[in-house]
Scaffold this active site. Structure first.
Site, PDB file in Angstrom:
ATOM      1  CE1 TYR A  56      -3.676   2.530   0.663  1.00  0.00           C
ATOM      2  CE2 TYR A  56      -2.328   3.286   2.506  1.00  0.00           C
ATOM      3  CZ  TYR A  56      -3.409   3.464   1.653  1.00  0.00           C
ATOM      4  OH  TYR A  56      -4.202   4.567   1.789  1.00  0.00           O
ATOM      5  CG  ASP A  91       5.793   3.493   0.756  1.00  0.00           C
ATOM      6  OD1 ASP A  91       6.110   4.139   1.775  1.00  0.00           O
ATOM      7  OD2 ASP A  91       4.612   3.312   0.399  1.00  0.00           O
ATOM      8  CE  LYS A 141       2.250   4.441   8.585  1.00  0.00           C
ATOM      9  NZ  LYS A 141       0.947   5.082   8.753  1.00  0.00           N
TER      10      LYS A 141
END
Length: 426
Positions: A142, A237, A265
């Site tokens: 994702y 990513d 994050k």
């Protein structure tokens, strides 16, 4: 009335599904979402006053634990100076310097406001730099909700993608190729046929959105070689893995350097922050030094930059990741032992502070197809049994879990005890 029910009923009147991000709705496990009031250390506290040991960690960023004093102090000091300038500030310079110091091969970085914004910008840059339009992604990985990523493969590994969300134009989906994760042979075949049209490979070096799936030996190295051979851009990513699995992320852990990396994050310490960066030759193509446009009014926000900088300073402390990995391993060993004692077959994975738990008798789980063959219904029962015993796991069988530096031996032992009782209910 129960405050949880009251808030959920109110939320559903004004917010789609009552939540501001779909996985929070508990659709993957059934039941109603938990509304939280506050958090501290390794624990969450809901609006009814119940306490939970937290293994979601706001989906990764709370690596130091909730309300870490160094981060909250940094945020409080920044707030006193102003919430937003819409102009350069010292903290964004310091954070950029720190990120480039920690990640091998990272020369320049651009701050943004979310992981989705970072990945979207990275593929725009890759397309501009190569003059090509297609990108290659992997099933089960994702990369945010930008149109190019909401695509799944058609029938056959090399079939052009089709949208898996309304609102994504088919013409754009045609530019996204999707292959199985951890299958280097499929990548090589794809590039042999379409290599001159592929601008970039984008990959989670450790997949965290089909639970926690590490790369098989040689996989990341192979992706690097394929991109070098065909002149494509390799994008890691690391929104989830960056500063979570090692001080310099998966790039440091596996010794493979991508051309571009996306972050989120941990880099924000709990605040909404993202970033993308890489080689200077690529990054200088971003406006204002180059023609590739990318902008954001709140990018480099002084409060968010202060939180991110404090977070990265904490994870840079000696022994931080050794302790984190030790606690994660202790949790996984405890879960395996508990499952064996009650006769339930599980498979676990962990890298640094990330972990995965799969209800399966398979010896390994390496891709989305294998994840899908696991017992999802068993996980749903296990999730609610654990929730009832005060352990908060990700409300989906397809999400990784996270241990923080605040998780003590007592937290781990309590979790394993709860797991033993919960697994016995299966």
């Amino acid at each position: 009335m129960d405050k949880q029910i009251e808030l959920l009923n109110r939320a559903r009147l004004r917010i789609p599904g009552g939540v501001n991000s779909p996985v929070r709705a508990f659709n993957g496990v059934g039941g109603d979402p938990v509304f939280f009031d506050h958090a501290r250390g390794a624990c969450l506290y809901d609006v009814n006053g119940r306490t939970y040991i937290d293994y979601v960690g706001s989906w990764g960023p709370m690596i130091a634990g909730h309300c870490h004093p160094k981060i909250t102090e940094a945020v409080n000091e920044a707030v006193k100076k102003g919430l937003s300038f819409g102009a350069p500030c010292e903290n964004e310079v310091r954070l950029a310097e720190k990120v480039c110091e920690l990640v091998p091969g990272l020369e320049m970085v651009r701050m943004v406001n979310s992981g989705t914004e970072a990945t979207m910008s990275a593929i725009r840059l890759a397309r501009a730099a190569t003059g090509r339009d297609h990108i290659l992604k992997f099933e089960g990985c994702y990369h945010g909700h930008a149109d190019s990523f909401l695509v799944k493969a058609g029938s056959g590994a090399l079939t052009l993608g089709v949208p898996n969300s309304p609102g994504v134009p088919s013409a754009l989906a045609d530019l996204t190729l999707t292959l199985p994760f951890n299958d280097l042979g499929a990548v090589e075949q794809c590039f042999d046929e379409h290599g001159d049209a592929i601008a970039a490979i984008i990959v989670e070096p450790i997949a965290g959105n089909m639970n926690c799936i590490p790369p098989v030996a040689g996989y990341l190295e192979g992706l690097r070689q394929v991109c070098d051979k065909h002149g494509s851009v390799l994008i890691f990513d690391e929104v989830m893995t960056g500063f979570r699995v090692a001080r310099g992320g998966a790039t440091m852990l596996y010794g493979v350097q991508p051309d571009l990396t996306t972050f989120g994050k941990v880099i924000g310490g709990g605040m909404p922050v993202g970033a993308f960066g890489g080689k200077q030759s690529l990054m200088e193509q971003i406006a204002p030094t180059g023609p590739v446009y990318q902008a954001g009014t709140l990018s480099g926000n002084p409060v968010a930059m202060a939180a991110g900088l404090a977070s990265l300073e904490i994870i840079s402390e000696k022994g931080f990741f050794y302790h984190l990995a030790k606690q994660t391993h202790k949790l996984m060993s405890g879960l395996q032992e508990a499952a064996a004692d009650v006769g339930v077959a599980i498979h676990t994975t962990s890298v640094g502070g990330m972990f995965g738990m799969f209800f399966t008798d398979q010896d390994s789980v390496t891709n989305f197809d294998e994840v899908s063959r696991c017992d999802i219904d068993a996980f749903k029962v296990f999730f609610h049994q654990m929730l009832n015993r005060g352990v908060y796991l990700a409300p989906s069988a397809y999400e990784a879990g996270f241990v923080s530096a605040a998780h003590t031996d007592e937290h781990i032992e309590a979790t394993v005890l709860a797991a033993r009782e919960s697994l016995a209910q299966l």
